[in-house]
Write a protein that holds these residues in place. Structure first.
Motif, PDB file in Angstrom:
ATOM      1  N   ALA D   5       0.484  -1.113  -0.028  1.00 12.11           N
ATOM      2  CA  ALA D   5       0.285  -0.408  -0.125  1.00 12.11           C
ATOM      3  C   ALA D   5       0.965   1.170   0.036  1.00 12.11           C
ATOM      4  CB  ALA D   5      -0.802   0.146   1.245  1.00 12.11           C
ATOM      5  N   ARG D   6       1.562   1.248   0.820  1.00 10.85           N
ATOM      6  CA  ARG D   6       2.913   2.530   0.726  1.00 10.85           C
ATOM      7  C   ARG D   6       3.445   2.905  -0.189  1.00 10.85           C
ATOM      8  NH1 ARG D   6       5.554   0.951   5.076  1.00 10.85           N
ATOM      9  NH2 ARG D   6       3.814   1.101   6.517  1.00 10.85           N
ATOM     10  N   LEU D   7       4.236   1.597  -0.683  1.00 10.12           N
ATOM     11  CA  LEU D   7       5.115   1.282  -2.478  1.00 10.12           C
ATOM     12  C   LEU D   7       4.074   2.395  -3.300  1.00 10.12           C
ATOM     13  CD1 LEU D   7       6.824   0.826  -3.598  1.00 10.12           C
ATOM     14  CD2 LEU D   7       6.374  -1.727  -4.068  1.00 10.12           C
ATOM     15  N   VAL D   8       2.740   1.785  -3.232  1.00 12.80           N
ATOM     16  CA  VAL D   8       1.676   2.536  -4.540  1.00 12.80           C
ATOM     17  C   VAL D   8       1.825   3.818  -4.103  1.00 12.80           C
ATOM     18  CG1 VAL D   8      -0.338   1.990  -5.154  1.00 12.80           C
ATOM     19  CG2 VAL D   8       0.651  -0.264  -5.381  1.00 12.80           C
ATOM     20  N   ARG D   9       1.483   4.418  -3.127  1.00 12.42           N
ATOM     21  CA  ARG D   9       1.338   5.124  -3.081  1.00 12.42           C
ATOM     22  C   ARG D   9       2.841   6.401  -2.946  1.00 12.42           C
ATOM     23  NH1 ARG D   9      -2.317   6.996   2.366  1.00 12.42           N
ATOM     24  NH2 ARG D   9      -4.073   5.439   2.303  1.00 12.42           N
ATOM     25  N   GLU D  10       3.901   5.944  -2.898  1.00  9.35           N
ATOM     26  CA  GLU D  10       5.263   6.589  -3.559  1.00  9.35           C
ATOM     27  C   GLU D  10       5.298   6.617  -4.090  1.00  9.35           C
ATOM     28  OE1 GLU D  10       7.686   4.705   0.651  1.00  9.35           O
ATOM     29  OE2 GLU D  10       8.666   4.375  -1.268  1.00  9.35           O
ATOM     30  N   ILE D  11       4.725   5.450  -5.318  1.00 16.79           N
ATOM     31  CA  ILE D  11       4.916   5.104  -6.775  1.00 16.79           C
ATOM     32  C   ILE D  11       3.929   6.754  -7.282  1.00 16.79           C
ATOM     33  CG2 ILE D  11       4.840   4.306  -8.745  1.00 16.79           C
ATOM     34  CD1 ILE D  11       5.398   2.246  -7.428  1.00 16.79           C
ATOM     35  N   ALA D  12       2.903   6.989  -7.114  1.00 16.15           N
ATOM     36  CA  ALA D  12       2.330   7.968  -8.043  1.00 16.15           C
ATOM     37  C   ALA D  12       2.279   9.075  -7.221  1.00 16.15           C
ATOM     38  CB  ALA D  12       0.163   7.798  -6.932  1.00 16.15           C
ATOM     39  N   ALA D  13       3.321   9.419  -6.245  1.00 13.47           N
ATOM     40  CA  ALA D  13       3.336  10.946  -5.522  1.00 13.47           C
ATOM     41  C   ALA D  13       5.154  11.316  -6.776  1.00 13.47           C
ATOM     42  CB  ALA D  13       3.946  10.629  -4.688  1.00 13.47           C
TER      43      ALA D  13
END
Lengths: 310, 310, 310, 310
Positions: D5-13
């Motif tokens: 979940a954190r990775l997906v958010r990081e990539i989007a950012a």
């Protein structure tokens, strides 16, 4: 002074003044060093008159124009059987394209693209040493031009050999299909040397006379080829003599012609004239820019186009 | 009977006896139904003599021969600007190839392959309804042939339209590059109809006179095109008139010519003759097999090749 | 006996009975002489188990499989800069096509077609004598396989050199574009010798372990390449490893693999197994017919396809 | 929050901050109007977790991604017989190339280039009216995504139809070879509408689950295709899913994927995840620039590449 004599001079004068002269071939040093302002023109008429203008007595590298004489020599050796190894159609591609060879199994489209000329050189080699085949071609050209002074420019031949990777590729590629019979390096030796023959416009126009005279060296003279063969060589020059700009040359000039990357063009007005022009700058298709223009001007003024009413 | 009259008859007799006549085009029913034994020949000389033999008064579908007249019409409309939309070089590929179009961004190689003829039709359409453009072309051809009886074979036109998927592909492909200006179906309508013009050998040879007479309908007659344009159309016919067998036709016959899949060929001996031949069987390149042979025989016997001494 | 051991034996038995075995490569005598009934299979698992069947200890000419090891060597020398001289895309053409090179200015599509492998050989040559580069590659392969007995089959190398006109053409063609840096004959010397490395299935499967282990020689062992590079080499094997049948191999087998004209295939199941199979008969695309079938059977039975759920 | 979940958010950012976003497709107005700063990402894991980031709920035109669902549908109708009408190899050419069709007689290289997708649409049409075939595909996609809100964007479909001359050319060209069975305009109607399906990242990732689960809609759920067929579709996506940049995508990302000119990409990590990403700016090969980067980042961080050890 006849009208034609005057016209030849006028054209030379006119051409001298044109600033945009194309690009001199730069792939080998001896060609790159040629002065782009040079221009020579020679017209030999059916009646035997000779008209010279500009640098018509200055030798230059005939390069691909040699393919006409080599083809004539090869047809003399093997006759129409040659056409089993090389086609007679315009290629629709550049002079050194290899694409068509893959599609058509090592059979070049015509004898005037590099691949086709390599097959012709292979025929002329005929099991001999390269210097024998080259010597034979040189004697043939001297005979046609009636001038024993014609020679090979050895520095040009060596430079071609040292940098001719694309031609080496073509020869080996056709060897893979069995359409080069000798070791490729021998066939290439013949080819690189024939391209390095040096001639001036006078010699070149004289050498082209048999194509104007239906195969005779001169009216009443020795027969070089049959009249049918002379016609057919002219036809090949018209459809294939300027690589992928052959259509444009036919459209603008309307004469069978063969160009060389040294800036020379041999053009034939059947029954009327053999013409040599030289200007070293090339257009985008690798044909002499000013030379083509001079021939367009000459054909327009004389009505010599094969496509016009006599 | 003159020598030429006798020759025309002899050739017709000779051609009648040849068993191997090629394959009649079979892609549409009206063409497939034509009897392969038919043969017609008509020679109109510069002096105005007319020689007929065989089925010279039998109408046939002129198909791609129409491209000569349509090109003449388009040059009349837009002049040399046409060459920004179509090239002047032999294609090195079949008449209906699409490969070259991809490589050269929708610019067809020349006006005699199908793609090029579609661009020419698009020029002739010029914002009008297809029937207007077709009517104009038909009037032009009637004028050239001096015969108001020339008409379009509607069943042929309809059959072309119903099965011409490859031409539809070509037109849409060029539309994607912006080189078809009208809706493709309109341009195709013009093209399919011009191909369906029916003419006999007499009408066709008469219609070709302006290309023999340096652009005049007849000596002293109306000017159809300038002499330069007549020469240039002849040049295009010679380099591109027989698709990927143009080199072979130049080699064997030595005359500017345009073939059609209906088995007709129009050939021009500049300053000497306009010739129409018809035999429906085609060779492997899609050109009339017996027609080509007849022209080879005629050119050999008369010395009319543009590549020989006069 | 484990299930895998039994499966390997079963596949070997099954393959032995198949009558249609493809055609053994015939372009050089040493390959043409190989018995088409031979079949070898070796599976080395991630846990280090080794399963052998059939002629798995019989050496054969690895030919193009050497391109995997040569690529790994070249990436070690110049890193990602290699991709400026060779692409990473499937070619859509045969292994020895020259067409694409003309269109793309001497840059081969990928390192596994012949042209690309020649560029790789040119990188590995790196200014040394060909025997130095070859010696280095041989030592690398021996290290990977942990077997100093691996050697070059000199008669094969000599035969390749004597008949490799198409490869000579490719090398010279790229030289013309500047994408071969050494004299072509030297680069070709490296290439012809690397293709002549002889290995058996055991040696080959052992040599492929680093591609199964994410770049390590073995778990906890020496790092040969980074895990990213191992993945990328696997990706190239999957998309380009079987020439113009790479898509079909991916579809049927679902593993990165590289075939050779000697009939060998190296296939990698990342994290699971390194597999070598050998059967000299080739299918129409030049890949081992029975070898491909054996791998399809193995991948189906084990679920090792990279495209299936684990 | 899990690591994923954190990775997906990081990539989007991270992706939001990248200035160079490629060029939005401009050939039709509805696509040209999309804001290039948009970015959406959705990961559905094998365990059924759903991670969303950015504009993951914003619908976009799926365009060529529809080819995956249409292929699945066609295989359901005619099974492996489909491969007699379309190949399974990477093309080595652009998505809309027609060159290969001429060489290979109207058989497209694979079902993911436009020509191949037109054959697939022709199979799906199956004698019905275009709206029937489209309705069936739409129901299939809704079922896969478990979302009845998925619809066709009619203005996009109309714009495609009005400007799709190159696709019209492809369809008619194949019709000429007999490889389109219906009237081309009907087949094209199906194709233009399937390309105009609008979906958001969540719907798309949900719809791709069957390719992650070996053919099941979800673990223990309905079977959509056999596990073998799921593997094979994944294999085709990997070798052919990004046109002439498929090799590069495999090299960089290492996952089966299919891109669309609307900026979406569907990627499958077999057994692990179904991923949808969207960013409308395209790279030189017509694939989403930021979308590819995001997938590269995700695959690197998760180790999901099919080419690495598990």
């Amino acid at each position: 002074m006849t009208d034609l004599a005057r016209l030849v001079r006028e054209i030379a004068a006119e051409m001298a003044g044109i600033p945009e002269r194309g690009e001199v071939a730069s792939y080998i040093a001896p060609l790159a060093a040629v002065d782009p302002s040079r221009f020579g023109l020679c017209v030999v008429t059916a009646e035997g008159e000779v008209h010279l203008a500009g640098d018509a007595l200055e030798p230059f590298s005939i390069q691909s124009i040699s393919k006409v004489f080599a083809l004539t020599q090869a047809l003399g050796k093997v006759g129409e059987a040659l056409w089993q190894r090389v086609g007679r159609e315009p290629s629709g591609t550049a002079f050194n394209s290899i694409v068509q060879l893959e599609r058509e199994q090592g059979i070049p489209r015509n004898p005037f693209i590099n691949a086709g000329a390599l097959v012709v050189a292979d025929v002329n080699l005929a099991g001999h040493a390269p210097r024998v085949a080259i010597g034979e071609l040189l004697r043939f050209v001297r005979h046609l031009a009636d001038d024993d002074g014609i020679a090979i420019d050895e520095p040009v031949a060596r430079a071609e050999q040292a940098t001719g990777f694309r031609n080496i590729a073509l020869a080996n590629y056709m060897k893979a299909f069995g359409n080069i019979r000798h070791p490729p390096e021998l066939t290439l030796g013949v080819y690189f040397h024939q391209c390095a023959i040096a001639m001036n416009c006078l010699q070149l126009a004289m050498a082209g006379r048999y194509l104007m005279h239906g195969g005779l060296l001169q009216p009443g003279g020795a027969r070089i080829v049959s009249s049918r063969r002379a016609r057919r060589i002219n036809a090949l020059m018209l459809t294939c003599g300027h690589y992928d700009a052959s259509g444009d040359f036919a459209f603008r000039v309307g004469l069978p012609g063969k160009s060389g990357v040294g800036g020379g063009i041999l053009a034939i007005a059947p029954g009327r004239a053999s013409i040599a022009v030289w200007s070293p700058g090339l257009n985008a298709n690798g044909n002499s820019q000013i030379g083509t223009l001079a021939l367009e001007r000459l054909a327009e003024a004389t009505g010599w186009s094969v496509f016009g009413a006599a």
